[in-house]
Scaffold this active site. Structure first.
Site, PDB file in Angstrom:
ATOM      1  N   GLY A  65       3.487  16.390  -4.319  1.00 50.35           N
ATOM      2  CA  GLY A  65       4.029  17.470  -3.507  1.00 50.35           C
ATOM      3  C   GLY A  65       5.212  17.033  -2.682  1.00 50.35           C
ATOM      4  CG  ASP A  68      10.286   9.883  -3.186  1.00 54.35           C
ATOM      5  OD1 ASP A  68      11.503  10.112  -3.073  1.00 54.35           O
ATOM      6  OD2 ASP A  68       9.627   9.266  -2.330  1.00 54.35           O
ATOM      7  CB  CYS A 157      -4.651   3.985  -2.965  1.00 53.69           C
ATOM      8  SG  CYS A 157      -4.423   5.659  -3.622  1.00 53.69           S
ATOM      9  N   GLY A 191       6.779   8.604  -8.515  1.00 55.95           N
ATOM     10  CA  GLY A 191       7.976   8.556  -7.680  1.00 55.95           C
ATOM     11  C   GLY A 191       8.133   7.254  -6.921  1.00 55.95           C
ATOM     12  CB  CYS A 275      -3.843  12.554   4.284  1.00 59.50           C
ATOM     13  SG  CYS A 275      -5.521  12.546   3.617  1.00 59.50           S
TER      14      CYS A 275
END
Length: 463
Positions: A65, A68, A157, A191, A275
């Site tokens: 979202g 990149d 991650c 990205g 986040c």
């Protein structure tokens, strides 16, 4: 096993070029190797060719979202490729009553992905990996913080989710869509600011070219935003399918390109990381966020001379090398100035601090790292017995430092290595990630076990 020392010629800087002449060593080589085989090995050359899709290849783009990944999809669509966007949901607030979806706006990100895909007229899908993220990234990170370490969830991650479970999901999609043609391949594009390249070996005459057996991860060409540090444990099976189309662009140019492509996300602000660590979550900072998951565990804060000057509420509230946050009586000799975290002792549950940002105890020449994963085995082997300039980083950014590396042991979870820096490094923290490069090529990375107090192993080099 016998340890192998890779030490740089300290008078030379790393050579950064695409063709490197080297001897092709093999860990399984024996004295029975024929003179002709040895000569052939000596005459080998290695070249690196950036990954590039052919017409007819299928490109799956991991879309977050943001600008990149949106531009990555647009570049390939504009070039006429078969492109599909896929959005990963990695975090959920369903089991967290103290937070709402507004604190971690993945629904808005998913809406942005849909808008970009509609603009580009490409299909898009969504996959929920929040449970995988919780078990494979977040819970291990919490355990690290509980033990007083400084883990890097971004590295985990990329290894476990984006180029692990998500990669497997894309591979299943590719298989379900049927066999590709003889010269066709599927790719996973992101990205990230990095490069992926085929590693090719050529003979002296260049009459034959060995098919690429492995790929290499390389620094991006045109941006200080290079993200290979975070990608330094990417599995080889995923790297062989990876595309990083933004490797040649600085961030400022990416925004201009996104505007010229008319992308709905062209002016969307950059994300500030994962986040769940956003300071905008109910106005909480990261340490307050961790306190929602970790029980308070009070313990003493001591100076390096043993004087107790405060109490901490948990080892995760402090980071080695950073300010301690302790207020000391500035009018009392010996306590003036700012105090910094020197170390955290899990057994004693205590934090030790020192006075001054440049206190000598904050600096170390070497460290031990474990679970060190080598990205490309063929890049590790030629280092054996050679004096080659290497670089290492213990944090993201333009902080590469010349170093040597010694393999202490190998195991199923990776290698244990000693990294010896030319110059002392400040604030080496257990749990931090360290990555190593030879020139532009990222060799791999691992978690820091400790900074070494005893530096006698470096004395034979005269430092």
């Amino acid at each position: 096993m016998r340890s192998s020392l890779y030490w740089p010629r300290l008078s030379t800087l790393p050579v950064r070029r695409s063709v490197l002449r080297c001897r092709a060593y093999s860990s399984s080589a024996t004295a029975a190797e024929s003179p002709q085989e040895e000569e052939d090995n000596l005459e080998k050359r290695v070249t690196y060719v950036d990954h590039a899709p052919r017409m007819g290849d299928t490109i799956y783009v991991a879309m977050s979202g943001g600008v990149d990944s949106s531009l990555a999809a647009s570049l390939y669509k504009q070039a006429g490729h078969n492109v599909m966007g896929i959005f990963m949901r990695n975090w959920t607030t369903d089991d967290d009553p103290s937070r709402t979806a507004q604190g971690c706006p993945q629904e808005r990100d998913w809406q942005d992905v849909q808008a970009v895909c509609a603009h580009l007229r490409i299909p898009c899908r969504r996959v929920d990996l929040s449970k995988n993220y919780w078990h494979d990234v977040f819970e291990p990170a919490l355990e690290g913080y509980r033990e007083g370490k400084t883990p890097n969830p971004d590295v985990s991650c990329n290894r476990e989710i984006k180029f692990g479970k998500f990669f497997d999901h894309v591979a299943q999609l590719a298989a379900a869509e049927g066999p590709l043609g003889a010269n066709q391949k599927w790719w996973l594009a992101t990205g990230h600011y990095a490069r992926a390249a085929h590693r090719l070996e050529l003979t002296t005459s260049f009459a034959s070219l060995d098919p690429p057996k492995e790929s290499v991860l390389m620094r991006s060409k045109g941006d200080k935003k290079d993200q290979t540090y975070y990608l330094s444990q990417i599995p080889q099976r995923a790297l062989r399918h990876a595309l990083f189309p933004l490797s040649a662009y600085p961030k400022s140019h990416v925004r201009k390109l996104a505007l010229s492509h008319g992308l709905p996300t062209a002016q969307k602000p950059d994300s500030q990381g994962l986040c769940f660590v956003e300071p905008t979550n109910h106005g909480k900072h990261f340490r307050n966020f961790l306190s929602q998951y970790l029980e308070p565990n009070p313990g003493p804060i001591k100076t390096d001379s043993g004087v107790v000057v405060g109490t901490h509420q948990g080892l995760w509230h402090a980071t080695v090398g950073e300010g301690s946050g302790v207020s000391t009586p500035q009018m009392t000799p010996g306590f003036r100035g700012r105090w910094y975290v020197l170390k955290k002792d899990q057994e004693k549950n205590e934090i030790t601090i020192v006075n001054g940002t440049d206190h000598p105890l904050l600096y170390h020449r070497s460290l031990i790292a474990h679970k060190f994963k080598w990205i490309t085995e063929a890049e590790r082997v030629p280092l054996l017995g050679k004096e080659i300039a290497l670089e290492a980083q213990i944090k993201h950014g333009p902080y590469a430092q010349e170093c040597g590396i010694q393999v202490l042991s190998d195991g199923p979870e990776g290698s244990e290595v000693r990294i010896l820096f030319r110059n002392r490094q400040r604030g080496i923290a257990p749990g931090q990630h360290v990555a190593v490069w030879r020139g532009d090529i990222c060799l791999g990375g691992g978690a820091i076990k400790c900074a070494e107090e005893d530096e006698t192993h470096t004395s034979y080099r005269g430092y």
